[in-house]
Design a protein around this motif. Structure first.
Motif, PDB file in Angstrom:
ATOM      1  N   THR A 158       0.829  -1.204   0.000  1.00 29.87           N
ATOM      2  CA  THR A 158       0.000   0.000   0.000  1.00 29.87           C
ATOM      3  C   THR A 158       0.860   1.250   0.000  1.00 29.87           C
ATOM      4  O   THR A 158       0.582   2.230  -0.702  1.00 29.87           O
ATOM      5  CB  THR A 158      -0.940   0.008   1.218  1.00 29.87           C
ATOM      6  OG1 THR A 158      -1.770  -1.159   1.175  1.00 29.87           O
ATOM      7  CG2 THR A 158      -1.819   1.250   1.229  1.00 29.87           C
ATOM      8  N   ARG A 159       1.934   1.227   0.795  1.00 28.57           N
ATOM      9  CA  ARG A 159       2.840   2.381   0.826  1.00 28.57           C
ATOM     10  C   ARG A 159       3.439   2.646  -0.556  1.00 28.57           C
ATOM     11  O   ARG A 159       3.537   3.792  -1.007  1.00 28.57           O
ATOM     12  CB  ARG A 159       3.962   2.141   1.835  1.00 28.57           C
ATOM     13  CG  ARG A 159       3.602   2.515   3.262  1.00 28.57           C
ATOM     14  CD  ARG A 159       4.741   2.248   4.200  1.00 28.57           C
ATOM     15  NE  ARG A 159       4.775   0.850   4.617  1.00 28.57           N
ATOM     16  CZ  ARG A 159       5.862   0.198   4.978  1.00 28.57           C
ATOM     17  NH1 ARG A 159       7.026   0.808   4.969  1.00 28.57           N
ATOM     18  NH2 ARG A 159       5.797  -1.054   5.355  1.00 28.57           N
ATOM     19  N   LEU A 160       3.848   1.577  -1.237  1.00 33.36           N
ATOM     20  CA  LEU A 160       4.456   1.755  -2.552  1.00 33.36           C
ATOM     21  C   LEU A 160       3.430   2.226  -3.579  1.00 33.36           C
ATOM     22  O   LEU A 160       3.771   3.004  -4.485  1.00 33.36           O
ATOM     23  CB  LEU A 160       5.103   0.448  -3.005  1.00 33.36           C
ATOM     24  CG  LEU A 160       6.258  -0.044  -2.126  1.00 33.36           C
ATOM     25  CD1 LEU A 160       6.925  -1.267  -2.744  1.00 33.36           C
ATOM     26  CD2 LEU A 160       7.282   1.051  -1.883  1.00 33.36           C
ATOM     27  N   ASN A 161       2.200   1.804  -3.433  1.00 28.26           N
ATOM     28  CA  ASN A 161       1.144   2.287  -4.331  1.00 28.26           C
ATOM     29  C   ASN A 161       0.908   3.782  -4.121  1.00 28.26           C
ATOM     30  O   ASN A 161       0.771   4.554  -5.085  1.00 28.26           O
ATOM     31  CB  ASN A 161      -0.145   1.503  -4.087  1.00 28.26           C
ATOM     32  CG  ASN A 161      -1.247   1.901  -5.049  1.00 28.26           C
ATOM     33  OD1 ASN A 161      -1.086   1.830  -6.266  1.00 28.26           O
ATOM     34  ND2 ASN A 161      -2.380   2.322  -4.510  1.00 28.26           N
ATOM     35  N   LEU A 162       0.886   4.200  -2.854  1.00 22.30           N
ATOM     36  CA  LEU A 162       0.729   5.630  -2.556  1.00 22.30           C
ATOM     37  C   LEU A 162       1.898   6.435  -3.109  1.00 22.30           C
ATOM     38  O   LEU A 162       1.716   7.538  -3.644  1.00 22.30           O
ATOM     39  CB  LEU A 162       0.617   5.837  -1.045  1.00 22.30           C
ATOM     40  CG  LEU A 162      -0.653   5.304  -0.375  1.00 22.30           C
ATOM     41  CD1 LEU A 162      -0.530   5.405   1.144  1.00 22.30           C
ATOM     42  CD2 LEU A 162      -1.883   6.065  -0.863  1.00 22.30           C
ATOM     43  N   LEU A 163       3.097   5.883  -2.982  1.00 16.86           N
ATOM     44  CA  LEU A 163       4.279   6.569  -3.503  1.00 16.86           C
ATOM     45  C   LEU A 163       4.225   6.662  -5.028  1.00 16.86           C
ATOM     46  O   LEU A 163       4.571   7.699  -5.609  1.00 16.86           O
ATOM     47  CB  LEU A 163       5.544   5.828  -3.055  1.00 16.86           C
ATOM     48  CG  LEU A 163       6.884   6.392  -3.534  1.00 16.86           C
ATOM     49  CD1 LEU A 163       7.078   7.825  -3.050  1.00 16.86           C
ATOM     50  CD2 LEU A 163       8.030   5.502  -3.040  1.00 16.86           C
ATOM     51  N   SER A 164       3.781   5.601  -5.682  1.00 18.58           N
ATOM     52  CA  SER A 164       3.681   5.610  -7.145  1.00 18.58           C
ATOM     53  C   SER A 164       2.741   6.703  -7.637  1.00 18.58           C
ATOM     54  O   SER A 164       2.944   7.264  -8.726  1.00 18.58           O
ATOM     55  CB  SER A 164       3.189   4.246  -7.646  1.00 18.58           C
ATOM     56  OG  SER A 164       4.130   3.227  -7.371  1.00 18.58           O
ATOM     57  N   ASP A 188       6.051  11.200  -0.317  1.00 20.09           N
ATOM     58  CA  ASP A 188       7.280  11.694  -0.944  1.00 20.09           C
ATOM     59  C   ASP A 188       8.371  10.625  -0.991  1.00 20.09           C
ATOM     60  O   ASP A 188       9.259  10.683  -1.845  1.00 20.09           O
ATOM     61  CB  ASP A 188       7.794  12.912  -0.183  1.00 20.09           C
ATOM     62  CG  ASP A 188       6.843  14.092  -0.319  1.00 20.09           C
ATOM     63  OD1 ASP A 188       6.600  14.531  -1.466  1.00 20.09           O
ATOM     64  OD2 ASP A 188       6.317  14.557   0.710  1.00 20.09           O
ATOM     65  N   ALA A 189       8.312   9.683  -0.076  1.00 21.31           N
ATOM     66  CA  ALA A 189       9.284   8.583  -0.035  1.00 21.31           C
ATOM     67  C   ALA A 189       8.740   7.517   0.902  1.00 21.31           C
ATOM     68  O   ALA A 189       7.808   7.752   1.673  1.00 21.31           O
ATOM     69  CB  ALA A 189      10.654   9.075   0.435  1.00 21.31           C
ATOM     70  N   VAL A 190       9.344   6.344   0.817  1.00 17.91           N
ATOM     71  CA  VAL A 190       9.009   5.221   1.697  1.00 17.91           C
ATOM     72  C   VAL A 190      10.311   4.693   2.282  1.00 17.91           C
ATOM     73  O   VAL A 190      11.309   4.561   1.566  1.00 17.91           O
ATOM     74  CB  VAL A 190       8.278   4.104   0.922  1.00 17.91           C
ATOM     75  CG1 VAL A 190       8.287   2.789   1.694  1.00 17.91           C
ATOM     76  CG2 VAL A 190       6.844   4.519   0.606  1.00 17.91           C
ATOM     77  N   ILE A 191      10.304   4.406   3.577  1.00 17.53           N
ATOM     78  CA  ILE A 191      11.477   3.834   4.235  1.00 17.53           C
ATOM     79  C   ILE A 191      11.170   2.403   4.661  1.00 17.53           C
ATOM     80  O   ILE A 191      10.073   2.109   5.152  1.00 17.53           O
ATOM     81  CB  ILE A 191      11.908   4.677   5.455  1.00 17.53           C
ATOM     82  CG1 ILE A 191      13.202   4.113   6.060  1.00 17.53           C
ATOM     83  CG2 ILE A 191      10.804   4.774   6.500  1.00 17.53           C
ATOM     84  CD1 ILE A 191      13.813   5.012   7.139  1.00 17.53           C
ATOM     85  N   ASP A 192      12.126   1.507   4.450  1.00 18.69           N
ATOM     86  CA  ASP A 192      11.988   0.117   4.894  1.00 18.69           C
ATOM     87  C   ASP A 192      13.351  -0.551   4.774  1.00 18.69           C
ATOM     88  O   ASP A 192      14.323   0.070   4.340  1.00 18.69           O
ATOM     89  CB  ASP A 192      10.952  -0.637   4.039  1.00 18.69           C
ATOM     90  CG  ASP A 192      10.202  -1.691   4.845  1.00 18.69           C
ATOM     91  OD1 ASP A 192      10.880  -2.590   5.404  1.00 18.69           O
ATOM     92  OD2 ASP A 192       8.965  -1.619   4.930  1.00 18.69           O
ATOM     93  N   MET A 193      13.402  -1.833   5.174  1.00 22.43           N
ATOM     94  CA  MET A 193      14.619  -2.595   4.982  1.00 22.43           C
ATOM     95  C   MET A 193      14.884  -2.734   3.485  1.00 22.43           C
ATOM     96  O   MET A 193      13.964  -2.961   2.694  1.00 22.43           O
ATOM     97  CB  MET A 193      14.489  -3.975   5.628  1.00 22.43           C
ATOM     98  CG  MET A 193      14.423  -3.937   7.139  1.00 22.43           C
ATOM     99  SD  MET A 193      14.320  -5.619   7.833  1.00 22.43           S
ATOM    100  CE  MET A 193      14.245  -5.225   9.595  1.00 22.43           C
ATOM    101  N   ARG A 194      16.161  -2.605   3.110  1.00 23.15           N
ATOM    102  CA  ARG A 194      16.508  -2.615   1.692  1.00 23.15           C
ATOM    103  C   ARG A 194      16.062  -3.910   1.005  1.00 23.15           C
ATOM    104  O   ARG A 194      15.550  -3.870  -0.122  1.00 23.15           O
ATOM    105  CB  ARG A 194      18.008  -2.415   1.504  1.00 23.15           C
ATOM    106  CG  ARG A 194      18.430  -2.419   0.024  1.00 23.15           C
ATOM    107  CD  ARG A 194      19.895  -2.086  -0.145  1.00 23.15           C
ATOM    108  NE  ARG A 194      20.174  -0.690   0.179  1.00 23.15           N
ATOM    109  CZ  ARG A 194      20.035   0.321  -0.685  1.00 23.15           C
ATOM    110  NH1 ARG A 194      19.619   0.102  -1.911  1.00 23.15           N
ATOM    111  NH2 ARG A 194      20.331   1.545  -0.313  1.00 23.15           N
ATOM    112  N   ARG A 195      16.236  -5.048   1.657  1.00 27.08           N
ATOM    113  CA  ARG A 195      15.866  -6.308   1.004  1.00 27.08           C
ATOM    114  C   ARG A 195      14.365  -6.371   0.721  1.00 27.08           C
ATOM    115  O   ARG A 195      13.941  -6.877  -0.314  1.00 27.08           O
ATOM    116  CB  ARG A 195      16.301  -7.498   1.856  1.00 27.08           C
ATOM    117  CG  ARG A 195      17.812  -7.730   1.885  1.00 27.08           C
ATOM    118  CD  ARG A 195      18.147  -9.033   2.596  1.00 27.08           C
ATOM    119  NE  ARG A 195      19.583  -9.257   2.647  1.00 27.08           N
ATOM    120  CZ  ARG A 195      20.364  -8.902   3.660  1.00 27.08           C
ATOM    121  NH1 ARG A 195      19.845  -8.289   4.717  1.00 27.08           N
ATOM    122  NH2 ARG A 195      21.654  -9.150   3.630  1.00 27.08           N
TER     123      ARG A 195
END
Length: 245
Positions: free
Chosen positions: A157-163, A168-175
């Motif tokens: 959901t966060r990535l959909n909002l970012l798209s 403005d950005a999303v933070i999470d573990m890189r993997r």
């Protein structure tokens, strides 16, 4: 095929290892559906530990805000993908040897200027995970309102909002971010060049472990030193690529 259940010893609750998993951890760490762990690194590691120690493992969903309470009251015996700096009472738990390194990273829209440091986030809205603690400077920026924190439980959901530029950005573990990018190669998202924080990940053990903490430490250390931990993690990471789905 006949199964003679009479020859299988019945396990009591004291004979099972209750292994917590975070529903928001995402792949490659945890594949969760309807509050049940269906796959991912945590499940494979737990199954490996179960085999090595000849003990039944039961996976228990444990939201981030309930981890310490659950470790202390015995609802779970351990949880991995953790770090002492994220706990309010870290000295209350036994910490395993480090499993591997991770880092907090940012995804941003490809049309946005690169985010190179904390200052570039000032006045912006950052998509975060409910109950997660981040680097101290980041948490201070949230507390002062310099950066607006937007908690969204689900990474997808966060990535959909970012798209759609609603974050403005999303933070999470890189993997976890890399896994989702591999699954959605057409998403208009890119990694920020800024590595927010690097850290080791451990397992935290609560009281009442049905095996000695030293035995569990020894198995994890062996899996780490042999490269098996890394191989398990890489196998799950590759599941994000189209040919693995």
């Amino acid at each position: 095929m006949c199964i003679f259940v009479g020859f299988v010893p019945r396990l009591s609750p004291a004979d099972e290892l209750r292994w917590g998993f975070g529903p928001a951890d995402g792949m490659p760490y945890a594949q969760v559906s309807d509050h049940v762990l269906l796959g991912g690194f945590i499940q494979r590691l737990g199954e490996r530990i179960s085999k090595d120690l000849s003990i039944q493992v039961r996976f228990v969903e444990t939201p981030n805000k309930r981890i310490e309470e659950s470790l202390k009251n015995g609802r779970i015996h351990l949880i991995c993908n953790s770090n002492p700096e994220w706990m309010l009472d870290a000295s209350a738990y036994h910490w395993s040897p480090p499993l591997f390194e991770e880092e907090d990273a940012l995804l941003q829209h490809r049309d946005s200027p690169p985010i190179n440091n904390l200052g570039d986030l000032r006045g912006k809205v950052l998509g975060t995970s409910l109950g997660f603690a981040y680097s101290m400077p980041m948490m201070e920026a949230f507390a002062t309102g310099a950066i607006a924190r937007k908690d969204v439980r689900d990474l997808g959901t966060r990535l959909n909002l970012l798209s759609h530029k609603r974050l403005d950005a999303v933070i999470d573990m890189r993997r976890a971010l890399a896994f989702e990018l591999a699954r959605h190669p057409d998403a208009p998202l890119v990694f920020s060049p800024w590595v927010v924080e690097r850290y080791p990940l451990y397992c935290a053990y609560g009281g009442g472990l049905p095996v000695a903490a030293e035995r569990l430490d020894a198995v994890l250390r062996k899996l780490h030193d042999s490269g098996e931990l890394d191989a398990l993690l890489q196998d799950e990471q590759r599941r994000g690529t189209p040919q693995e789905r």
